[in-house]
Enzyme design. Structure first.
Site, PDB file in Angstrom:
ATOM      1  N   ASP A  33       0.812  -1.224   0.000  1.00  0.00           N
ATOM      2  CA  ASP A  33       0.000   0.000   0.000  1.00  0.00           C
ATOM      3  C   ASP A  33       0.842   1.269   0.000  1.00  0.00           C
ATOM      4  O   ASP A  33       0.457   2.285   0.576  1.00  0.00           O
ATOM      5  CB  ASP A  33      -0.960   0.003   1.209  1.00  0.00           C
ATOM      6  CG  ASP A  33      -1.803  -1.246   1.266  1.00  0.00           C
ATOM      7  OD1 ASP A  33      -2.180  -1.737   0.194  1.00  0.00           O
ATOM      8  OD2 ASP A  33      -2.072  -1.732   2.374  1.00  0.00           O
ATOM      9  N   ALA A  67      -3.926  -7.891  -3.715  1.00  0.00           N
ATOM     10  CA  ALA A  67      -3.465  -6.534  -4.003  1.00  0.00           C
ATOM     11  C   ALA A  67      -4.666  -5.609  -4.135  1.00  0.00           C
ATOM     12  O   ALA A  67      -5.729  -6.014  -4.588  1.00  0.00           O
ATOM     13  CB  ALA A  67      -2.676  -6.524  -5.310  1.00  0.00           C
ATOM     14  N   HIS A  69      -4.801  -1.763  -5.608  1.00  0.00           N
ATOM     15  CA  HIS A  69      -4.046  -0.606  -6.101  1.00  0.00           C
ATOM     16  C   HIS A  69      -5.018   0.501  -6.473  1.00  0.00           C
ATOM     17  O   HIS A  69      -5.862   0.318  -7.352  1.00  0.00           O
ATOM     18  CB  HIS A  69      -3.192  -1.017  -7.305  1.00  0.00           C
ATOM     19  CG  HIS A  69      -2.114  -1.987  -6.943  1.00  0.00           C
ATOM     20  ND1 HIS A  69      -1.172  -2.435  -7.831  1.00  0.00           N
ATOM     21  CD2 HIS A  69      -1.812  -2.589  -5.760  1.00  0.00           C
ATOM     22  CE1 HIS A  69      -0.349  -3.275  -7.201  1.00  0.00           C
ATOM     23  NE2 HIS A  69      -0.725  -3.394  -5.949  1.00  0.00           N
ATOM     24  N   ARG A 343      -5.175   0.063   8.748  1.00  0.00           N
ATOM     25  CA  ARG A 343      -3.753  -0.288   8.648  1.00  0.00           C
ATOM     26  C   ARG A 343      -3.042   0.177   9.911  1.00  0.00           C
ATOM     27  O   ARG A 343      -3.350   1.243  10.450  1.00  0.00           O
ATOM     28  CB  ARG A 343      -3.132   0.387   7.422  1.00  0.00           C
ATOM     29  CG  ARG A 343      -3.726  -0.112   6.113  1.00  0.00           C
ATOM     30  CD  ARG A 343      -3.201   0.669   4.922  1.00  0.00           C
ATOM     31  NE  ARG A 343      -3.825   0.251   3.674  1.00  0.00           N
ATOM     32  CZ  ARG A 343      -4.016   1.040   2.626  1.00  0.00           C
ATOM     33  NH1 ARG A 343      -3.627   2.304   2.655  1.00  0.00           N
ATOM     34  NH2 ARG A 343      -4.591   0.582   1.532  1.00  0.00           N
TER      35      ARG A 343
END
Ligand code: GDP
Ligand code: IMO
Ligand code: MG
Length: 462
Positions: A33, A67, A69, A343
């Site tokens: 990230d 992933a 993105h 996160r």
């Protein structure tokens, strides 16, 4: 090909980054990230058909739908998981290489979402017939393993994304229980493979479900096939021998841009094992994951967030479980693109950065999200670790050691924001420039770009 896709921006980052002739890889140098999607889109977006310097292909070589993105053009945000971040530029071909594990459900969902945005997905998307396929039993196995370990140890095991990544790569290594994209193209053959494999999977997964106290419904090969059939028809026109495609492109002098998924600290060989993903996400994965020999890749851009984040389990020496960590999370919108999980946030880890820059052999560094650190009175960077009375300057291999280290910080003055309007290095506040220069020293590689916002144009080149 219709040119309904988002057109390129005015900036010419390929020249501004000072890239050498040859291909380029964009890889994350932390735990993911870092803003790889933005950097790839920016380089791809600048690849006008008449540009002097341009890329012709964007190639994913590792990972799968783990992933996430993000690409932002104007106010429009796109979240890409399996499709390369070059898809917004109609002049490029996007390749999902053999090293990627493909969940057909997710891939088709993504193709449909892009079409809703009037983005062309036709002969500009190529999928390797050698890629491995993620199926429902992989996702169940992923979830059950996490649950079983949590039950046995009272903590989350790896904190995976639940996308079936580990089990699919495990089957790839096992061979006898693997299905590749090429296997999808012959229905009789596929049904025969699924018939054998589901018997093995059912025999393995039932006791695992029992251990977790979960009900288990056996996988039925015909049902799996019926679910797959419409997805295969969407995928079929895109499937080809992508290694041969790329070899031909090389012979014609075309330039390739490789898009790393996940990041170097999550690399199966070089990351913080076992708290990693199951592929080679560093630049080292390009060669096996795309079938392009290493010496053609003359540029490796390492993407580094101006601070550290991590999703899932595993050691993170510079984690901040305080107001500063929360402030970074909120200002940086640090919630997973794939799972929405918050996160973990912390100061930049210079010990890890020196290590990952070396592993990925970076030729230049792109620092992202610098704007998020504006208005903090002080900035800290870990320059070494303390472990059992000893100073460590090398990044340890053992996750237990990494869990036990205390970072040794260097403190730098903070800088005032906003900085998202800055476009030249000298426009950044002096303290921000000093911070960037310190990171450059720690990484032992030149910082070629600083990102000051999510949009393509919010970039400073040096
Ligand atoms: P990736 O997985 O490496 O592509 O990164 P993600 O897309 O998962 O996460 C990066 C997030 O930061 C996304 O929401 C981006 O839009 C955003 N982003 C990228 N560069 C910048 C930047 O310089 N500043 C800010 N504020 N956001 C950025
Ligand atoms: P991008 O490409 C952040 C993490 C997961 C988990 C570990 C293993 O968006 O940077 P997996 O599902 O791969 O078996 O999970 O790896 N992880 C990521 N973290 N960004 C990613 O990708 C990630 N891909 C995997 O959170 O800790
Ligand atoms: Mg991401």
């Amino acid at each position: 090909m219709p040119s309904t896709n988002v057109s390129s921006s005015a900036i010419q980052p390929i020249r501004a980054l000072g890239l050498k002739p040859g291909h380029c890889a964009v890889v994350g140098l932390q735990w993911g990230d870092e803003g790889k999607g933005k950097v790839v889109d920016m380089l791809a977006g600048a690849s006008d058909s008449d540009a002097a310097e341009k890329f012709d292909f964007v190639v994913r070589y590792n990972g799968g739908a783990n992933a996430g993105h993000s690409v932002q053009v104007g106010e429009q945000r796109y979240a890409l998981h399996l499709i390369p971040s070059g898809i917004l530029n109609p002049n490029l071909v996007n390749v999902v290489g053999n090293g990627v594990v493909i969940d057909p459900q997710q891939l088709v969902k993504e193709i449909r979402e892009l079409r809703e945005h009037k983005l062309t997905v036709a002969d500009n998307l190529r999928i390797s017939d050698r890629s491995h396929v993620v199926l429902a039993y992989h996702k169940l196995q992923d979830a059950l393993l996490e649950q079983a370990i949590a039950k046995l140890h009272g903590r989350a095991a790896i904190g995976t994304t639940g996308r079936g990544i580990g089990p699919c790569y495990a089957d790839k290594a096992l061979r006898c229980t693997a299905i590749r994209v090429a296997d999808l193209l012959n229905e009789r053959h596929l049904l025969s493979r699924l018939t054998d494999i589901t018997q093995i999977k059912n025999a393995q997964l039932r006791p695992l479900a029992d251990l977790c106290g979960e009900a288990f419904e056996p996988f039925d090969p015909r049902k799996l096939l019926d679910e797959l059939k419409p997805l295969i028809e969407v995928m079929r026109p895109h499937i080809c021998d992508t290694a041969a495609l790329l070899h031909g492109a090389q012979s014609d002098g075309r330039r390739l841009l490789f898009e790393g998924a996940n990041a170097t600290l999550l690399d199966i060989d070089h990351g913080t094992y076992p708290f990693v993903t199951s592929s080679n996400c560093s630049s080292l994965g390009v060669h096996t994951g795309a079938g392009v020999a290493g010496h053609y890749v003359s540029n490796v851009i390492g993407v580094v967030k101006a601070y550290q984040t991590r999703v899932g389990g595993g050691p993170m020496p510079t984690e901040l479980k305080d107001d500063i960590g929360n402030r970074i999370r909120e200002k940086g919108r640090e919630y997973g693109t794939t799972t929405g999980r918050p996160r973990r946030c912390g100061w930049l880890d210079g010990v890890a950065l020196r290590y990952t820059a070396a592993v990925s052999g970076v030729t230049g560094i792109a620092i992202t999200l610098l704007d998020v650190l504006a208005d903090l009175p002080q900035l800290k960077v870990a320059v070494a670790y303390q472990h059992q009375g000893k100073k460590l300057t090398n990044f340890p291999a053992d996750a237990d050691v990494l869990s036990a280290v205390e970072p040794i910080y260097e403190t730098l003055p903070g800088f005032k924001g906003p900085i998202d309007h800055c476009r030249r290095f000298h426009e950044l506040p002096a303290e921000a420039r000093a911070y960037v220069q310190r990171l450059e020293q720690l990484a032992q590689a030149p910082v070629v770009m600083v990102s000051v916002g999510p949009r393509r144009d919010q970039s400073v080149f040096r």
